[in-house]
Design a protein around this motif. Structure first.
Motif, short mmCIF file in Angstrom:
data_model
loop_
_atom_site.label_atom_id
_atom_site.label_comp_id
_atom_site.label_asym_id
_atom_site.label_seq_id
_atom_site.Cartn_x
_atom_site.Cartn_y
_atom_site.Cartn_z
N PHE A 246 77.82 22.32 64.70
CA PHE A 246 78.29 23.57 64.09
C PHE A 246 77.28 24.66 64.39
CE2 PHE A 246 75.76 21.29 60.97
CZ PHE A 246 74.90 22.28 60.49
N LEU A 247 77.72 25.90 64.19
CA LEU A 247 76.86 27.06 64.39
C LEU A 247 76.70 27.79 63.07
CD1 LEU A 247 78.48 28.52 67.62
CD2 LEU A 247 76.53 26.94 67.44
N PHE A 248 75.57 28.48 62.93
CA PHE A 248 75.36 29.33 61.77
C PHE A 248 75.08 30.72 62.32
CE2 PHE A 248 73.22 30.09 57.51
CZ PHE A 248 74.39 29.89 56.79
N ALA A 249 76.00 31.65 62.07
CA ALA A 249 75.97 32.91 62.81
C ALA A 249 76.23 34.10 61.90
CB ALA A 249 77.03 32.87 63.91
N THR A 250 75.63 35.23 62.27
CA THR A 250 75.83 36.47 61.51
C THR A 250 76.10 37.60 62.51
OG1 THR A 250 74.87 37.92 59.83
CG2 THR A 250 73.34 37.06 61.45
N HIS A 251 77.01 38.47 62.17
CA HIS A 251 77.32 39.57 63.09
C HIS A 251 76.44 40.77 62.78
CE1 HIS A 251 79.64 42.72 65.19
NE2 HIS A 251 79.89 41.72 66.03
N GLN A 252 76.12 41.52 63.85
CA GLN A 252 75.17 42.63 63.66
C GLN A 252 75.74 43.77 62.85
OE1 GLN A 252 73.74 43.34 67.68
NE2 GLN A 252 72.98 41.24 67.83
N SER A 253 77.08 43.86 62.73
CA SER A 253 77.62 44.94 61.90
C SER A 253 78.76 44.51 60.96
CB SER A 253 78.08 46.11 62.77
OG SER A 253 79.03 45.66 63.72
N VAL A 254 79.56 43.54 61.38
CA VAL A 254 80.69 43.15 60.52
C VAL A 254 80.23 42.17 59.44
CG1 VAL A 254 82.99 42.10 60.48
CG2 VAL A 254 82.27 43.44 62.46
N LYS A 255 80.71 42.35 58.23
CA LYS A 255 80.33 41.47 57.12
C LYS A 255 80.96 40.09 57.26
CE LYS A 255 79.55 44.32 53.02
NZ LYS A 255 80.36 44.76 51.87
N ALA A 256 80.19 39.07 56.94
CA ALA A 256 80.65 37.69 57.10
C ALA A 256 81.91 37.43 56.27
CB ALA A 256 79.55 36.70 56.71
N VAL A 257 81.92 37.93 55.05
CA VAL A 257 83.04 37.61 54.16
C VAL A 257 84.34 38.26 54.67
CG1 VAL A 257 82.59 39.49 52.51
CG2 VAL A 257 83.73 37.40 51.75
N ASP A 258 84.20 39.44 55.28
CA ASP A 258 85.39 40.09 55.85
C ASP A 258 85.92 39.29 57.03
OD1 ASP A 258 85.06 42.04 53.99
OD2 ASP A 258 84.05 43.45 55.35
N LEU A 259 84.99 38.81 57.85
CA LEU A 259 85.36 38.02 59.03
C LEU A 259 86.01 36.71 58.58
CD1 LEU A 259 85.14 38.34 62.04
CD2 LEU A 259 82.83 37.41 61.94
N TYR A 260 85.44 36.10 57.53
CA TYR A 260 86.00 34.86 56.98
C TYR A 260 87.46 35.09 56.56
CZ TYR A 260 87.07 31.25 53.58
OH TYR A 260 87.70 30.24 52.89
N ASP A 261 87.69 36.17 55.81
CA ASP A 261 89.05 36.47 55.33
C ASP A 261 90.00 36.73 56.49
OD1 ASP A 261 88.32 36.17 52.70
OD2 ASP A 261 87.92 38.31 52.39
N TYR A 262 89.53 37.50 57.44
CA TYR A 262 90.36 37.80 58.62
C TYR A 262 90.74 36.51 59.36
CZ TYR A 262 91.07 38.77 63.59
OH TYR A 262 91.55 38.76 64.88
N LEU A 263 89.75 35.66 59.61
CA LEU A 263 90.02 34.42 60.36
C LEU A 263 90.99 33.52 59.59
CD1 LEU A 263 86.47 33.61 61.79
CD2 LEU A 263 88.51 34.28 63.11
N LYS A 264 90.83 33.45 58.28
CA LYS A 264 91.71 32.62 57.48
C LYS A 264 93.16 33.11 57.62
CE LYS A 264 92.11 30.38 53.02
NZ LYS A 264 91.56 30.17 51.68
N LYS A 265 93.32 34.43 57.58
CA LYS A 265 94.65 35.01 57.73
C LYS A 265 95.23 34.67 59.11
CE LYS A 265 94.39 39.32 56.84
NZ LYS A 265 93.97 40.50 56.06
N GLU A 266 94.34 34.57 60.08
CA GLU A 266 94.78 34.28 61.45
C GLU A 266 94.91 32.77 61.69
OE1 GLU A 266 95.39 36.49 64.15
OE2 GLU A 266 95.49 37.99 62.56
#
Lengths: 351, 351
Positions: B294-314
């Motif tokens: 597994f990877l543990f990653a953080t984006h330089q500008s997008v919030k992790a929780v927003d990305l989590y929600d977006y991916l779940k929707k997708e």
């Protein structure tokens, strides 16, 4: 012993299960297993599940299995907990409902794992003597400080207590949990499950290992008020999120769905039990009245331990407990007709 | 809450496993499962075992499986303990080697089940801060009062500590047990197993759930000095005589025997991991150096929780932990090439 052992390890007095020999020529009547295979639909369910996704974790909540069990027992899914054999469910129950400083009670002659759990979790216990006929002295279990646990039918005595006696024990312990351990209930009379909506301090524990022929798969379960089930779930989720694997889950579900198979094998075992009791009585055994898939018997002149040794030499394993009042008894699981015929014949030659 | 709950239940703070959704269209990258099926010989072993005797209890000592594992790891059978997933082995280890009144230590960012076990068994604990680069501060784990536990590679950081750092932690805790939780070791470097003959206070815990694709079957194991293994066995035999069922036992044995399959799937996962890291870095992620699946990653500008929600929707599940220092990170399991391609594509559209 090692300096690295915790106090908990130091105080353990581990359970010793009946011998598991791999020699298929041995007639194994020592661990109360079912001599018949599980429902054919069990194998089909395992093959189907195996073909999908063994690399993925099982459901941590086991909803599918719990709802099948709930349907079969006329309770709701929130009143069912499943675990890795009824032994694990019992261990979680000792953690969830009993505790250090509050003395629990159970019969003096009973499932020998209860004192083992008590020692592990430092729960003080009192063992209540059975009546002279080996029935349970219900009144001696009234008003416990820390809770009560008893099997019905009791083991190794094989005796079933009727539901009204069980109910009196439950209603006379209103402040503590009463656990009825029903591993052998399908060979006996009505289950205490029907009382769970009347008593919120009642937990009933059953297993797929005996009547449903799944000892090899390790699935036990508890039925009770949803507050009790929530307590067990909290303990499980603090211990091991997934205690029932994918194949065990579908195997138990399939076994529950095949009611005809259950009735058929239980019927066969009861018939074999009646035949065996009759034959043993002819050979001058006293056999306690059995409502389980095993007998508890003593010979009028031959010592139990000598008979145990003789049978072992002849390739038949039964169980002998070196404990007060029962050291002259043998516990004999009910096998197939043919296995019991061999047993009776060998015993006939010896006594 | 109920008046029937023990103090133990009341103090629990249960673990929450990653979601297990049954929808096969979801791309499941949230529980670090292996995207590949286990060795084909696993299915064959299950079918063979199923055809024999599901109605008989499994071996309580699991000698066959233990000796296979011992052979594969160059230790003796008496130095191996097996259980119902590494979570159960961890629970037994907390019972066997840690105890109330003696403070244990583990990293502040680590497997979130450790504080859960500690609360269940009333074991006090200190969480030691990680270094700024998320590596483990080994010296902060020296000289513990009650013992040490840490994963290597650590989770959810994915970072592997080299064996010399691990050895220093072990030798600087001579009076207590040090548990190295190696769930992900096959994706990383050398295992601490090679140190068990040098240190009698070292227990190494591994699992068949990750590199061997058997998460659905629940088989974990511990390797250590035979005094430590004896302690675990005493706890198990005071808790549940048979924790690994017949099919799980033969499945794990077959998986251990197919070394080529292990090497092949681990190789594929590492290659996919390297590709995914490269792609995520192109998309302006900072990815910790991973030695796991597994990877543990953080984006330089997008919030992790927003990305989590977006991916779940997708339709893509990853894991987000709402905890200090890591709440802007996502833990992403390595799936198949195709799954990771879809992940990268979806993320590319969003960021």
């Amino acid at each position: 012993m090692s300096k690295y052992w915790s106090d908990m390890v130091k105080r353990t007095d581990p359970y010793k299960p009946g011998e598991q020999l791999n020699n298929p020529r041995i007639i194994k009547l020592n661990t109360n297993e079912n001599p018949y295979e599980p429902s054919p639909s069990v194998k089909k369910a395992i093959v189907d599940e195996m073909d999908s996704r063994l690399q993925l974790y099982p459901s941590p909540t086991a909803d599918g299995l719990r709802s099948t069990i709930a349907g079969a027992l006329n309770v709701s899914m929130e009143e069912v907990f499943v675990g890795n054999g009824s032994d694990e469910v019992l261990a979680f129950s000792f953690m969830a409902f009993f505790q250090p400083g509050k003395t629990i009670r159970f019969p003096s002659i009973t499932y020998s794992f209860y004192p083992v759990y008590s020692k592990l979790f430092a729960i003080p216990y009192e063992q209540v003597a059975l009546n002279d006929d080996f029935t349970i002295d219900g009144e001696a279990l009234f008003g416990s400080e820390g809770g009560v646990i008893l099997p019905n039918p009791n083991a190794p005595t094989s005796i079933y207590e009727d539901l009204s006696s069980i109910e009196r024990i439950i209603e006379n312990n209103p402040d503590t949990v009463v656990i009825i351990d029903e591993a052998y209930i399908d060979f006996a009379g009505p289950s205490a499950v029907e009382l769970i909506h009347k008593y919120d301090n009642l937990l009933v524990i059953q297993t797929t290992s005996k009547s449903r022929s799944l000892a090899g798969m390790r699935v036990g379960y508890a039925i009770g008020n949803r507050n009790l089930i929530e307590a067990l779930t909290r303990i499980k989720d603090s211990f091991n999120s997934y205690t029932v694997d994918r194949l065990a889950m579908v195997a138990a579900k399939a076994a529950f769905e095949d009611k005809a198979h259950l009735q058929e094998t239980v019927g066969k075992i009861k018939a074999t039990r009646d035949w065996t009791v009759h034959e043993l009585e002819q050979l001058r055994f006293d056999v306690l009245p059995s409502s389980a898939n095993f007998l508890f018997a003593t010979h009028q002149s031959v010592k139990a331990v000598d008979l145990y040794d003789y049978l072992k030499k002849e390739g038949i394993l039964v169980r002998h407990f070196n404990s007060p009042r029962i050291d002259n008894y043998l516990r004999i699981s009910i096998g197939t007709d043919e296995q019991m015929r061999v047993l009776v014949e060998k015993i006939g030659k010896y006594v």
